[in-house]
Design a protein around this motif. Structure first.
Motif, PDB file in Angstrom:
ATOM      1  N   LYS A  39       9.610   4.504   6.610  1.00 23.54           N
ATOM      2  CA  LYS A  39       8.582   3.819   7.360  1.00 23.54           C
ATOM      3  C   LYS A  39       8.200   4.815   8.614  1.00 23.54           C
ATOM      4  N   GLN A  40       9.183   5.181   9.414  1.00 26.84           N
ATOM      5  CA  GLN A  40       8.963   6.185  10.506  1.00 26.84           C
ATOM      6  C   GLN A  40       7.928   7.242  10.201  1.00 26.84           C
ATOM      7  N   LYS A  41       8.432   7.862   9.162  1.00 28.95           N
ATOM      8  CA  LYS A  41       7.652   9.330   8.692  1.00 28.95           C
ATOM      9  C   LYS A  41       6.090   8.795   8.178  1.00 28.95           C
ATOM     10  N   ALA A  42       6.124   7.843   7.560  1.00 31.21           N
ATOM     11  CA  ALA A  42       4.807   7.347   7.289  1.00 31.21           C
ATOM     12  C   ALA A  42       3.978   6.981   8.326  1.00 31.21           C
ATOM     13  N   LYS A  43       4.554   6.437   9.432  1.00 30.63           N
ATOM     14  CA  LYS A  43       3.804   5.971  10.873  1.00 30.63           C
ATOM     15  C   LYS A  43       3.493   7.422  11.456  1.00 30.63           C
ATOM     16  N   LEU A  44       4.319   8.151  11.213  1.00 34.80           N
ATOM     17  CA  LEU A  44       4.090   9.579  11.895  1.00 34.80           C
ATOM     18  C   LEU A  44       2.972  10.339  11.243  1.00 34.80           C
TER      19      LEU A  44
ATOM     20  N   LEU B 174     -12.873  13.433   0.309  1.00 32.80           N
ATOM     21  CA  LEU B 174     -12.127  14.720  -0.003  1.00 32.80           C
ATOM     22  C   LEU B 174     -11.428  15.195   1.093  1.00 32.80           C
ATOM     23  N   ALA B 175     -11.782  15.482   2.076  1.00 28.77           N
ATOM     24  CA  ALA B 175     -11.105  15.990   3.318  1.00 28.77           C
ATOM     25  C   ALA B 175      -9.790  15.199   3.529  1.00 28.77           C
ATOM     26  N   ALA B 176     -10.139  13.785   3.638  1.00 31.20           N
ATOM     27  CA  ALA B 176      -9.022  12.799   3.991  1.00 31.20           C
ATOM     28  C   ALA B 176      -7.883  12.949   2.963  1.00 31.20           C
ATOM     29  N   ARG B 177      -8.202  13.068   1.544  1.00 33.02           N
ATOM     30  CA  ARG B 177      -7.167  13.300   0.448  1.00 33.02           C
ATOM     31  C   ARG B 177      -6.409  14.416   0.873  1.00 33.02           C
ATOM     32  N   GLU B 178      -7.199  15.569   1.020  1.00 34.22           N
ATOM     33  CA  GLU B 178      -6.431  16.785   1.139  1.00 34.22           C
ATOM     34  C   GLU B 178      -5.600  16.733   2.577  1.00 34.22           C
ATOM     35  N   ARG B 179      -5.999  16.297   3.683  1.00 32.52           N
ATOM     36  CA  ARG B 179      -5.301  16.283   5.000  1.00 32.52           C
ATOM     37  C   ARG B 179      -4.008  15.272   4.637  1.00 32.52           C
ATOM     38  N   ALA B 180      -4.499  14.015   4.213  1.00 25.85           N
ATOM     39  CA  ALA B 180      -3.251  13.022   3.981  1.00 25.85           C
ATOM     40  C   ALA B 180      -2.059  14.034   3.202  1.00 25.85           C
ATOM     41  N   ALA B 181      -2.348  14.577   1.999  1.00 30.32           N
ATOM     42  CA  ALA B 181      -1.371  15.304   1.282  1.00 30.32           C
ATOM     43  C   ALA B 181      -0.691  16.415   1.997  1.00 30.32           C
ATOM     44  N   ASP B 182      -1.326  16.883   2.672  1.00 27.78           N
ATOM     45  CA  ASP B 182      -0.650  17.961   3.747  1.00 27.78           C
ATOM     46  C   ASP B 182       0.250  17.248   4.458  1.00 27.78           C
ATOM     47  N   VAL B 183      -0.127  16.371   5.320  1.00 29.40           N
ATOM     48  CA  VAL B 183       0.821  15.843   6.446  1.00 29.40           C
ATOM     49  C   VAL B 183       1.940  14.985   5.964  1.00 29.40           C
TER      50      VAL B 183
ATOM     51  N   VAL C 197       1.040  -1.079   0.014  1.00 29.53           N
ATOM     52  CA  VAL C 197      -0.001   0.009   0.041  1.00 29.53           C
ATOM     53  C   VAL C 197       0.908   1.117   0.065  1.00 29.53           C
ATOM     54  N   SER C 198       0.513   2.244  -0.811  1.00 34.07           N
ATOM     55  CA  SER C 198       1.250   3.475  -0.740  1.00 34.07           C
ATOM     56  C   SER C 198       1.109   4.108   0.357  1.00 34.07           C
ATOM     57  N   ALA C 199       2.032   5.274   0.874  1.00 32.37           N
ATOM     58  CA  ALA C 199       1.688   6.104   2.054  1.00 32.37           C
ATOM     59  C   ALA C 199       0.590   7.055   2.029  1.00 32.37           C
ATOM     60  N   SER C 200       0.345   7.433   0.600  1.00 34.27           N
ATOM     61  CA  SER C 200      -0.869   8.210   0.347  1.00 34.27           C
ATOM     62  C   SER C 200      -2.253   7.418   0.716  1.00 34.27           C
ATOM     63  N   ASP C 201      -2.262   6.127   0.162  1.00 33.98           N
ATOM     64  CA  ASP C 201      -3.494   5.491   0.379  1.00 33.98           C
ATOM     65  C   ASP C 201      -3.763   5.078   1.761  1.00 33.98           C
ATOM     66  N   PHE C 202      -2.573   4.555   2.467  1.00 37.41           N
ATOM     67  CA  PHE C 202      -2.685   4.436   3.962  1.00 37.41           C
ATOM     68  C   PHE C 202      -3.190   5.709   4.752  1.00 37.41           C
ATOM     69  N   ALA C 203      -2.663   6.810   4.362  1.00 35.74           N
ATOM     70  CA  ALA C 203      -2.997   7.975   5.178  1.00 35.74           C
ATOM     71  C   ALA C 203      -4.348   8.383   4.856  1.00 35.74           C
ATOM     72  N   VAL C 204      -4.868   8.121   3.652  1.00 36.01           N
ATOM     73  CA  VAL C 204      -6.293   8.532   3.370  1.00 36.01           C
ATOM     74  C   VAL C 204      -6.924   7.710   4.165  1.00 36.01           C
TER      75      VAL C 204
ATOM     76  N   GLU D 160       7.626  10.765  -2.393  1.00 38.85           N
ATOM     77  CA  GLU D 160       7.510   9.340  -2.341  1.00 38.85           C
ATOM     78  C   GLU D 160       6.289   8.836  -1.921  1.00 38.85           C
ATOM     79  N   ARG D 161       5.097   9.687  -2.043  1.00 39.07           N
ATOM     80  CA  ARG D 161       3.763   9.202  -1.269  1.00 39.07           C
ATOM     81  C   ARG D 161       3.184   8.123  -1.941  1.00 39.07           C
ATOM     82  N   TYR D 162       3.315   8.066  -3.213  1.00 35.55           N
ATOM     83  CA  TYR D 162       2.745   7.013  -4.113  1.00 35.55           C
ATOM     84  C   TYR D 162       3.387   5.604  -4.332  1.00 35.55           C
ATOM     85  N   ARG D 163       4.651   5.592  -3.884  1.00 33.67           N
ATOM     86  CA  ARG D 163       5.256   4.336  -3.687  1.00 33.67           C
ATOM     87  C   ARG D 163       4.747   3.084  -2.741  1.00 33.67           C
ATOM     88  N   PRO D 164       4.558   1.934  -2.929  1.00 34.84           N
ATOM     89  CA  PRO D 164       4.462   1.143  -1.960  1.00 34.84           C
ATOM     90  C   PRO D 164       5.270   0.962  -0.770  1.00 34.84           C
ATOM     91  N   MET D 165       4.882   0.957   0.446  1.00 30.00           N
ATOM     92  CA  MET D 165       5.679   1.291   1.445  1.00 30.00           C
ATOM     93  C   MET D 165       6.647   0.078   1.958  1.00 30.00           C
TER      94      MET D 165
END
Length: 308
Positions: free
Chosen positions: A140-145, A109-118, A91-98, A127-132
């Motif tokens: 990985k620690q940044k994705a967890k954060l 929509l709000a989830a996508r905007e918020r995920a892009a921001d963080v 799963v990509s970091a973007s999809d996971f954060a969303v 790197e957000r669209y790459r598989p983690m």
């Protein structure tokens, strides 16, 4: 100032291990370092505060909510970065954060905007669209954060966020923690067994040892000047010669690593500074550093050995 966490006699007894022993502590807003050796009870305390495991005794409030009755509400209001790897590799970091944002109640929509921001804030924008699964440990620690922050929590628990990181990635993570706590205004409780790094980013420190509270106070109170001076000199046999000369002059000195220390409290500070300067000059040594010595967090463990 209302505390973000209050514990009242929290105990966790696993039978063979007493993980927490009647722990009572208050944590105010800001960045709080929860420090102690591995096995000190840090992760157990966080899991209890999140309502993931029940305490054997005692109680606690997180953001004014009782852990015994309001576990779901607490988890909705806080973020959590677990110590161990928990990221789906395909799963990509973007999809996971969303996904995590939507799990917390944000519309898509709000989830996508918020995920892009963080993800941008933690340094994963490119790197957000790459598989983690292909991420480095630091990524990985940044994705967890990012997933801990994506729902705009009032408080985040970061369990050993620098674990396994190289020095550069560790510094970057500590910088992120400081920025989140001081610029974004999100309270943070961050655990570590590396005491020095929490001195750098924490407003306050809670020290645990064997499930017991050793001390809780503001970081600057831990690091008060000791009354001693740290000295660094350069030259041939500089440390040995400087110690001998200062001792002969009535100012006993001792080695600390590559530096030396003297007690300045017994005489006037200016007189001591002048004596050190003149002694170094008389020996033909370069005086590189002359500064007040400060306590370190690890000194608290030494102080506690007697009472324990």
């Amino acid at each position: 100032m209302e505390p973000v966490v209050v514990t009242e006699g929290i105990t966790k007894d696993y039978g063979s291990v007493l993980a927490l022993d009647a722990l009572s502590v208050r944590v105010d807003p800001g960045v709080t370092g929860l420090v102690g050796a591995n096995g000190a009870g840090k992760s157990t305390l966080i899991k209890i505060l999140l309502g993931l495991i029940p305490p054997t005794g005692g109680g606690a409030q997180v953001l004014g909510r009782d852990i015994a009755t309001d576990g779901a509400a607490i988890r909705a209001a806080v973020g959590y970065l677990p110590e161990h790897d928990c990221l789906p590799p395909d799963v990509s970091a973007s999809d996971f954060a969303v996904h995590m944002a939507m799990m917390s109640g944000l519309p898509r929509l709000a989830a996508r905007e918020r995920a892009a921001d963080v993800l941008r804030h933690v340094g994963l924008a490119e790197e957000r669209y790459r598989p983690m699964g292909g991420y480095s440990t630091g990524m990985k620690q940044k994705a967890k954060l990012a997933q801990a922050l994506v729902h705009d929590p009032k408080l985040v628990f970061l369990d050993e966020p620098t674990n396994g990181l190289d020095p550069a990635a560790r510094d970057e993570m500590l910088g992120l923690i400081q920025r989140i706590g001081h610029e974004f205004g999100i309270s943070i409780i961050v655990t570590s067994h590396l005491l020095g790094e929490l001195e750098r980013v924490s407003d306050q420190v809670v020290v645990l040892d064997g499930g017991r509270l050793l001390r809780a106070s503001r970081t600057d109170e831990f690091l008060d000047a000791t009354g001693a001076l740290l000295i660094e000199v350069l030259g041939e046999n500089a440390q040995t010669r400087m110690i001998a000369a200062l001792t002969d002059a009535g100012l006993p000195a001792s080695a600390r690593g590559t530096m030396l220390t003297v007690e300045a409290a017994a005489t006037g500070e200016r007189e001591v500074h002048d004596l050190i300067r003149d002694t170094a000059a008389g020996l033909g040594l370069g005086l590189v550093r002359l500064q007040a010595d400060h306590r370190r967090i690890e000194d608290v463990f030494d102080d506690a050995q007697g009472p324990r």
